[in-house]
Motif scaffolding. Structure first.
Motif, PDB file in Angstrom:
ATOM      1  N   ALA A  60       0.818  -1.213   0.000  1.00 27.73           N
ATOM      2  CA  ALA A  60       0.000   0.000   0.000  1.00 27.73           C
ATOM      3  C   ALA A  60       0.852   1.263   0.000  1.00 27.73           C
ATOM      4  CB  ALA A  60      -0.933   0.000   1.205  1.00 27.73           C
ATOM      5  N   ARG A  61       2.094   1.146   0.428  1.00 26.20           N
ATOM      6  CA  ARG A  61       3.003   2.296   0.466  1.00 26.20           C
ATOM      7  C   ARG A  61       3.872   2.395  -0.793  1.00 26.20           C
ATOM      8  NH1 ARG A  61       1.256   0.721   5.116  1.00 26.20           N
ATOM      9  NH2 ARG A  61       1.122   2.182   6.865  1.00 26.20           N
ATOM     10  N   TYR A  62       3.678   1.457  -1.709  1.00 31.28           N
ATOM     11  CA  TYR A  62       4.495   1.381  -2.924  1.00 31.28           C
ATOM     12  C   TYR A  62       4.207   2.549  -3.874  1.00 31.28           C
ATOM     13  CZ  TYR A  62       5.711  -0.890  -7.477  1.00 31.28           C
ATOM     14  OH  TYR A  62       6.186  -1.201  -8.727  1.00 31.28           O
ATOM     15  N   GLN A  63       2.951   2.706  -4.278  1.00 32.50           N
ATOM     16  CA  GLN A  63       2.620   3.768  -5.223  1.00 32.50           C
ATOM     17  C   GLN A  63       2.857   5.161  -4.654  1.00 32.50           C
ATOM     18  OE1 GLN A  63       2.117   3.806  -8.349  1.00 32.50           O
ATOM     19  NE2 GLN A  63       1.966   1.601  -8.721  1.00 32.50           N
ATOM     20  N   PRO A  64       2.486   5.437  -3.393  1.00 30.97           N
ATOM     21  CA  PRO A  64       2.803   6.772  -2.854  1.00 30.97           C
ATOM     22  C   PRO A  64       4.298   7.091  -2.892  1.00 30.97           C
ATOM     23  CG  PRO A  64       1.155   5.712  -1.485  1.00 30.97           C
ATOM     24  CD  PRO A  64       1.612   4.682  -2.471  1.00 30.97           C
ATOM     25  N   ALA A  65       5.145   6.101  -2.640  1.00 38.72           N
ATOM     26  CA  ALA A  65       6.586   6.327  -2.704  1.00 38.72           C
ATOM     27  C   ALA A  65       7.023   6.644  -4.131  1.00 38.72           C
ATOM     28  CB  ALA A  65       7.329   5.103  -2.184  1.00 38.72           C
ATOM     29  N   LEU A  66       6.484   5.901  -5.110  1.00 39.13           N
ATOM     30  CA  LEU A  66       6.811   6.188  -6.508  1.00 39.13           C
ATOM     31  C   LEU A  66       6.319   7.565  -6.926  1.00 39.13           C
ATOM     32  CD1 LEU A  66       6.020   2.823  -8.354  1.00 39.13           C
ATOM     33  CD2 LEU A  66       8.093   3.492  -7.141  1.00 39.13           C
ATOM     34  N   ARG A  94       6.111  10.252  -5.232  1.00 38.62           N
ATOM     35  CA  ARG A  94       6.981  11.330  -4.768  1.00 38.62           C
ATOM     36  C   ARG A  94       8.187  11.508  -5.688  1.00 38.62           C
ATOM     37  NH1 ARG A  94       4.966   9.413   0.182  1.00 38.62           N
ATOM     38  NH2 ARG A  94       6.617   7.868   0.452  1.00 38.62           N
ATOM     39  N   VAL A  95       8.639  10.408  -6.282  1.00 39.62           N
ATOM     40  CA  VAL A  95       9.725  10.506  -7.262  1.00 39.62           C
ATOM     41  C   VAL A  95       9.198  11.067  -8.572  1.00 39.62           C
ATOM     42  CG1 VAL A  95      11.459   9.212  -8.557  1.00 39.62           C
ATOM     43  CG2 VAL A  95      10.986   8.617  -6.174  1.00 39.62           C
ATOM     44  N   ARG A  96       8.062  10.544  -9.031  1.00 36.62           N
ATOM     45  CA  ARG A  96       7.506  10.994 -10.309  1.00 36.62           C
ATOM     46  C   ARG A  96       7.180  12.483 -10.297  1.00 36.62           C
ATOM     47  NH1 ARG A  96       4.551   5.685 -10.698  1.00 36.62           N
ATOM     48  NH2 ARG A  96       2.892   6.662  -9.497  1.00 36.62           N
ATOM     49  N   SER A  97       6.717  12.974  -9.164  1.00 40.04           N
ATOM     50  CA  SER A  97       6.307  14.376  -9.074  1.00 40.04           C
ATOM     51  C   SER A  97       7.486  15.328  -8.967  1.00 40.04           C
ATOM     52  CB  SER A  97       5.402  14.567  -7.856  1.00 40.04           C
ATOM     53  OG  SER A  97       6.141  14.415  -6.645  1.00 40.04           O
ATOM     54  N   GLY A  98       8.681  14.809  -8.726  1.00 42.12           N
ATOM     55  CA  GLY A  98       9.843  15.652  -8.520  1.00 42.12           C
ATOM     56  C   GLY A  98      10.019  16.097  -7.084  1.00 42.12           C
ATOM     57  N   GLU A  99       9.158  15.599  -6.180  1.00 36.73           N
ATOM     58  CA  GLU A  99       9.293  15.941  -4.767  1.00 36.73           C
ATOM     59  C   GLU A  99      10.632  15.472  -4.222  1.00 36.73           C
ATOM     60  OE1 GLU A  99       7.194  14.513  -0.581  1.00 36.73           O
ATOM     61  OE2 GLU A  99       5.964  14.635  -2.392  1.00 36.73           O
ATOM     62  N   VAL A 159      11.668 -11.225 -28.803  1.00 31.39           N
ATOM     63  CA  VAL A 159      12.578 -10.702 -27.788  1.00 31.39           C
ATOM     64  C   VAL A 159      11.755 -10.436 -26.531  1.00 31.39           C
ATOM     65  CG1 VAL A 159      14.078  -8.774 -27.154  1.00 31.39           C
ATOM     66  CG2 VAL A 159      14.109  -9.673 -29.492  1.00 31.39           C
ATOM     67  N   LEU A 160      12.260 -10.878 -25.380  1.00 32.59           N
ATOM     68  CA  LEU A 160      11.541 -10.727 -24.124  1.00 32.59           C
ATOM     69  C   LEU A 160      12.348  -9.887 -23.137  1.00 32.59           C
ATOM     70  CD1 LEU A 160      10.283 -14.378 -23.393  1.00 32.59           C
ATOM     71  CD2 LEU A 160       9.227 -12.622 -24.853  1.00 32.59           C
ATOM     72  N   ALA A 161      11.663  -8.998 -22.419  1.00 35.00           N
ATOM     73  CA  ALA A 161      12.328  -8.192 -21.395  1.00 35.00           C
ATOM     74  C   ALA A 161      11.317  -7.761 -20.346  1.00 35.00           C
ATOM     75  CB  ALA A 161      12.969  -6.952 -22.013  1.00 35.00           C
ATOM     76  N   PRO A 162      11.740  -7.657 -19.083  1.00 34.30           N
ATOM     77  CA  PRO A 162      10.888  -7.015 -18.094  1.00 34.30           C
ATOM     78  C   PRO A 162      10.878  -5.513 -18.325  1.00 34.30           C
ATOM     79  CG  PRO A 162      13.019  -7.506 -17.118  1.00 34.30           C
ATOM     80  CD  PRO A 162      13.043  -8.074 -18.519  1.00 34.30           C
ATOM     81  N   LEU A 163       9.727  -4.896 -18.131  1.00 34.49           N
ATOM     82  CA  LEU A 163       9.603  -3.434 -18.122  1.00 34.49           C
ATOM     83  C   LEU A 163       8.969  -3.096 -16.777  1.00 34.49           C
ATOM     84  CD1 LEU A 163      10.231  -1.081 -20.120  1.00 34.49           C
ATOM     85  CD2 LEU A 163       7.781  -0.977 -20.534  1.00 34.49           C
ATOM     86  N   SER A 164       9.806  -3.119 -15.765  1.00 28.46           N
ATOM     87  CA  SER A 164       9.356  -3.146 -14.370  1.00 28.46           C
ATOM     88  C   SER A 164       9.811  -1.907 -13.624  1.00 28.46           C
ATOM     89  CB  SER A 164       9.935  -4.397 -13.690  1.00 28.46           C
ATOM     90  OG  SER A 164       9.683  -4.393 -12.298  1.00 28.46           O
ATOM     91  N   ASN A 165       9.131  -1.622 -12.517  1.00 33.17           N
ATOM     92  CA  ASN A 165       9.607  -0.593 -11.603  1.00 33.17           C
ATOM     93  C   ASN A 165      10.737  -1.108 -10.711  1.00 33.17           C
ATOM     94  OD1 ASN A 165       7.969   1.558 -12.420  1.00 33.17           O
ATOM     95  ND2 ASN A 165       6.272   0.886 -11.134  1.00 33.17           N
ATOM     96  N   GLY A 166      10.983  -2.398 -10.731  1.00 33.42           N
ATOM     97  CA  GLY A 166      12.100  -2.961  -9.975  1.00 33.42           C
ATOM     98  C   GLY A 166      13.431  -2.582 -10.588  1.00 33.42           C
TER      99      GLY A 166
END
Length: 230
Positions: free
Chosen positions: A44-50, A52-57, A116-123
């Motif tokens: 539940a804290r994953y998206q809020p943390a992301l 803050r980065v996306r917003s430039g905070e 061709v296979l690749a992860p496109l992950s937030n990890g």
């Protein structure tokens, strides 16, 4: 679909994040802690943390560091008043030790014959490599947030896949169990395939069986391979 590469969301689409985090929490925190509730609280804290980065905070920060920062609140939510640094580090590494869904490896192996296979992950890259080595995920390369310097659904993440693969966006298909991820990918010109993962949240949240806006909706990677003629 006339595509040459498939890129995959990972958490929930390829691997069972909830089951893996709960398993490691039970091992590290003991039987008195509700391990599944802890996994949910941390997620539940994953998206809020992301956000803050996306917003430039805050400046770019890799996911492992974000998980480490949100860990104390997640622990407190299940009545754990802190852990040692070693235990905290092991809990963060739980995200590197997730199990694939039962169809994932076999389906990816079939798909890799033609695409061709690749992860496109937030990890992060190391997280993606650790998951692949542990589970035998047959990626050709690792793409995603750390490579692009952005977190999904920022457009830069989706743009990075065709750019780095030297393909037009329409020759790349985003595969995910999350309709929002697919909508963002379509907005950048990628083709999309939805995979139904009803157990991602332990059955507490039931996702839609299909995505009417996706090019394909399937119930497994094996079904996706069949649909693509692999």
């Amino acid at each position: 679909m006339d595509v040459q590469a498939l890129v995959f969301d990972v958490f929930g689409t390829v691997v069972d994040w909830r089951g893996g985090v709960a398993r490691e929490a039970a091992r590290l925190l003991g039987p008195d802690v509700d391990a599944a509730a802890f996994a949910d609280a941390w997620r539940a804290r994953y998206q809020p943390a992301l956000d803050r980065v996306r917003s430039g905070e805050r400046p770019w920060t890799v996911l492992d560091a974000l998980h480490r920062e949100s860990l104390p609140e997640a622990l407190a939510s299940v009545g754990v008043d802190g852990v040692t640094g070693d235990v905290a580090g092991e809990l963060v590494l739980a995200w590197h030790r997730l199990d694939p869904w039962p169809d994932a490896v076999a389906g990816l192996t079939r798909l890799r014959r033609s695409y061709v296979l690749a992860p496109l992950s937030n990890g992060g890259v190391r997280l993606s490599v650790d998951l692949a080595r542990r589970a035998g995920l047959p990626w050709d390369l690792v793409l995603g947030a750390e490579v692009a310097g952005h977190y999904k659904p920022d457009p830069e993440v989706y743009d990075s896949a065709p750019r780095l693969l030297d393909l037009p966006p329409s020759a790349v298909c985003m595969v995910a169990a999350h309709t929002g991820d697919l909508a963002a990918a379509r907005g950048r010109g990628l083709r999309t395939a939805y995979v139904h993962r009803p157990d991602e949240f332990g059955g507490r949240q039931v996702p839609p069986a299909s995505d009417p806006d996706a090019d394909l909706s399937v119930a497994s990677f094996e079904e996706l391979a069949t649909a693509l003629g692999c």
